[in-house]
Write an enzyme that holds these catalytic residues in place. Structure first.
Site, PDB file in Angstrom:
ATOM      1  N   PHE A 193      -1.907  -7.480   0.741  1.00 33.85           N
ATOM      2  CA  PHE A 193      -1.081  -8.514   0.127  1.00 33.85           C
ATOM      3  C   PHE A 193      -1.944  -9.389  -0.766  1.00 33.85           C
ATOM      4  CE2 PHE A 193       1.644 -12.178  -0.268  1.00 33.85           C
ATOM      5  CZ  PHE A 193       2.933 -11.681  -0.126  1.00 33.85           C
ATOM      6  N   GLY A 194      -1.572  -9.456  -2.048  1.00 31.60           N
ATOM      7  CA  GLY A 194      -2.263 -10.312  -3.005  1.00 31.60           C
ATOM      8  C   GLY A 194      -1.400 -11.512  -3.346  1.00 31.60           C
ATOM      9  N   GLY A 195      -0.776 -11.475  -4.520  1.00 30.78           N
ATOM     10  CA  GLY A 195       0.095 -12.578  -4.917  1.00 30.78           C
ATOM     11  C   GLY A 195       1.531 -12.429  -4.440  1.00 30.78           C
TER      12      GLY A 195
ATOM     13  N   THR B 206       3.851 -10.530  -5.783  1.00 30.90           N
ATOM     14  CA  THR B 206       4.746 -10.524  -6.943  1.00 30.90           C
ATOM     15  C   THR B 206       5.393  -9.166  -7.217  1.00 30.90           C
ATOM     16  OG1 THR B 206       2.901 -10.067  -8.449  1.00 30.90           O
ATOM     17  CG2 THR B 206       3.444 -12.377  -8.044  1.00 30.90           C
TER      18      THR B 206
ATOM     19  N   THR C 180      -1.899  -1.684  -9.020  1.00 32.39           N
ATOM     20  CA  THR C 180      -0.639  -1.297  -9.652  1.00 32.39           C
ATOM     21  C   THR C 180      -0.784  -0.883 -11.108  1.00 32.39           C
ATOM     22  OG1 THR C 180      -0.210  -3.605 -10.267  1.00 32.39           O
ATOM     23  CG2 THR C 180       0.688  -2.848  -8.163  1.00 32.39           C
ATOM     24  N   ARG C 181      -2.017  -0.816 -11.613  1.00 29.58           N
ATOM     25  CA  ARG C 181      -2.256  -0.486 -13.021  1.00 29.58           C
ATOM     26  C   ARG C 181      -1.420  -1.391 -13.925  1.00 29.58           C
ATOM     27  NH1 ARG C 181      -2.151   5.936 -13.754  1.00 29.58           N
ATOM     28  NH2 ARG C 181      -3.164   5.370 -15.705  1.00 29.58           N
TER      29      ARG C 181
ATOM     30  N   SER D  35      -0.111  -4.095 -16.685  1.00 33.26           N
ATOM     31  CA  SER D  35      -0.249  -4.181 -18.136  1.00 33.26           C
ATOM     32  C   SER D  35       0.170  -5.576 -18.577  1.00 33.26           C
ATOM     33  CB  SER D  35       0.616  -3.121 -18.823  1.00 33.26           C
ATOM     34  OG  SER D  35       0.292  -3.009 -20.185  1.00 33.26           O
TER      35      SER D  35
ATOM     36  N   THR E   3      -2.051   2.324  -0.717  1.00 37.21           N
ATOM     37  CA  THR E   3      -1.759   3.445   0.180  1.00 37.21           C
ATOM     38  C   THR E   3      -2.994   4.273   0.504  1.00 37.21           C
ATOM     39  OG1 THR E   3      -1.223   4.967  -1.637  1.00 37.21           O
ATOM     40  CG2 THR E   3       0.586   3.631  -0.741  1.00 37.21           C
TER      41      THR E   3
ATOM     42  N   TYR F 256      11.470  -2.262 -22.138  1.00 29.50           N
ATOM     43  CA  TYR F 256      11.681  -3.183 -21.018  1.00 29.50           C
ATOM     44  C   TYR F 256      13.117  -3.696 -21.110  1.00 29.50           C
ATOM     45  CZ  TYR F 256      10.421  -6.828 -17.618  1.00 29.50           C
ATOM     46  OH  TYR F 256      10.331  -7.629 -16.509  1.00 29.50           O
TER      47      TYR F 256
END
Length: 525
Positions: free
Chosen positions: A126-128, A130, A207-208, A210, A260, A446
């Site tokens: 767990f990071g942010g 988001t 998560t690569r 961008s 993972t 997007y």
């Protein structure tokens, strides 16, 4: 971050009157927000860790850094997608980790993973928090308990190499912290995704990610020079030189592995001197096809700005309705934003070349104010999404990427899938789209979707998202350009990488995480 919405409380505000009037006209909603529960009133799934398991974790990091408190568990109950927030606002017990563990360094992460593998405890890095694809959902999988492994204490600038222009950062450093730490050395990372204010270096790598300046500085995985990773099978350290022919680049296995395959604890990144200046310019194009062709010309010529964005007619129109007009000059068509960073001479030369190409391709210059306005509000869109959810409007995003030659067809197919699916459910939608990341061979798309909420808005969106994802897969787009796979996109990954590709991922998983404790139910089909 607040538990049931994006960001911090100070970022949230009632919808402006003109937006409420617009919602009433288009969707027939009153614009009155519904009441939300207090965090202390939210029931959580009962804790499942045994006393022995808690003691084992406490022995590694210290008892004060293992929390089973209600608020700590609730704040790590998942990510920040619209489905996440709809689930969180629903009645009934919330899924949550059984405990939150805060390791101090790489060695403690290794020891936590060993303890969890031995005791059958699932681990969600767990990071942010988001993620918008279910990437940090506290799934137990086949295990009896799950912890959130919060990396916030790994928050140091470990090393700076001003000659090579690289910097090593702990995985728990957030976007703003990274810019502050690097700024003290006259450097910048230049990675500004919409999650920038809260997301972490480890999350960007896993998560690569961008960022909005990807045209100028590249994606986050382009910046990665070295990785340090803790796995249940031991430490992996990758990257010795800017480029290498020493077999396949194993950094690519872990950049994008979404927790993972291991827990990224340190990342060495390419950095650059803090820009001396930023030049801004906005453009209007008569239609999306003309604007997309103009962007392609600029990128393929090698004259790309630092930021290069194009909104379609629907998104431009909504932005005009929100702002009154663009920079004081009401225009239609499609709005494009460009910025140029660097020394004054470099920015001036690059902007002159790009501006000449954009004008020749059919663009009308609008001046710098619309671009400055976009930059000023570029991190605020999720707050508007939450305000819309509060008044009964469904609002969500999805993204993909494809080649330039396939861009128009993919946009048409995905727009139709979303429009048809939601209309069939009795909730006609407004579907908007923009290009925010470009490459010599293609670009991202997007999409933002707005519709009146149905009686079951979660089911409503999942039906629409399935239709859009099927259209993406069938039309040759990638199931995700930068949001990652998580749990939400996992059903479509097999079609994208093929049966052999799936077997490769499973084999690597078995090699580094034989017990399967790391982030169950994410990424790997």
């Amino acid at each position: 971050m607040v538990w049931d919405a994006w960001g911090v409380p100070s970022g949230h505000a009632p919808l402006p009157e003109k937006i409420r009037t617009l919602l009433a006209q288009v969707f027939g909603v009153s614009g009155e927000p519904v009441a939300r529960r207090a965090a202390d009133d939210v029931p959580l799934r009962p804790r499942a860790l045994t006393g022995e398991q808690l003691a084992a974790l406490s022995a590694v990091v210290g008892a004060e850094f293992v929390s089973s408190e209600h608020r700590d568990r609730l704040l790590r109950a998942g990510g920040k997608s619209t489905p996440d927030l709809l689930r969180r606002r629903a009645e009934g017990p919330q899924d949550a980790p059984d405990a939150v563990v805060f390791p101090a360094d790489h060695e403690q992460v290794l020891a936590v993973l060993a303890a969890c593998a031995e005791r059958g405890i699932a681990v969600v890095p767990f990071g942010g928090g988001t993620s918008v694809v279910g990437g940090v959902d506290p799934a137990r999988g086949r295990f009896g308990a799950v912890i959130a492994l919060d990396l916030r204490r790994l928050d140091a600038l470990v090393d700076v190499d001003p000659i090579s222009l690289t910097a090593t950062l702990g995985a728990g450093v957030t976007g703003p912290q990274a810019e502050k730490l690097l700024g003290a050395h006259g450097l910048s990372l230049g990675h500004f995704p919409q999650s920038f204010e809260f997301a972490s270096i480890g999350g960007f790598a896993a998560t690569r990610s961008s960022g909005q300046a990807s045209v100028g500085y590249g994606r986050f995985d382009d910046m990665i020079q070295r990785l340090r990773i803790a796995t249940p099978s031991g430490t992996v350290e990758l990257g010795r030189a800017p480029a290498s022919a020493a077999g396949p680049d194993l950094r690519e296995l872990f950049a994008g592995s979404e927790g993972t395959l291991g827990v990224i604890t340190e990342v060495t990144l390419r950095v650059h001197p803090t820009p001396e200046t930023v030049a801004y310019q906005a453009w209007s194009f008569p239609d999306f096809a003309t604007g997309a062709a103009a962007l392609r010309t600029v990128v393929q010529t090698g004259a790309a700005p630092t930021v290069l964005r194009l909104s379609d007619e629907a998104e431009t129109g909504l932005n005009l309705a929100r702002a009154g007009d663009v920079g004081g000059n009401a225009v239609g068509g499609c709005l494009a934003i460009t910025t140029f960073e660097g020394s004054a001479a470099h920015a001036r030369a690059r902007s002159a070349e790009a501006n000449a190409l954009l004008a020749a391709a059919g663009g009308t210059a609008l001046g710098e104010q619309p671009a400055r306005d976009w930059e000023h509000g570029r991190f605020s869109a999720p707050y508007l999404r939450d305000a819309l959810l509060d008044v009964g409007i469904l609002c969500e995003t999805l993204e993909t990427a494809t080649s330039w030659s396939n861009l128009a067809e993919l946009k048409t197919k995905v727009t139709a899938a979303l429009t048809d699916s939601l209309t069939a459910q009795g909730t006609p939608a407004l579907v908007m789209c923009h290009i925010s990341h470009t490459y010599p061979t293609g670009a991202s798309l997007y999409f933002t979707v707005v519709a009146k909420q149905a009686d079951d808005p979660l089911a409503q969106w999942l039906i629409a998202k399935r239709a859009a994802s099927d259209a993406i897969s069938a039309t040759g787009g990638t199931i995700t350009h930068h949001h990652a796979i998580g749990a939400d996109h996992r059903p479509w990954l097999g079609a994208e990488i093929g049966e052999v590709g799936v077997r490769v991922l499973r084999a690597v998983k078995q090699a580094v995480d034989p017990a399967g404790i790391l982030n169950p139910g994410k990424l790997i089909p």
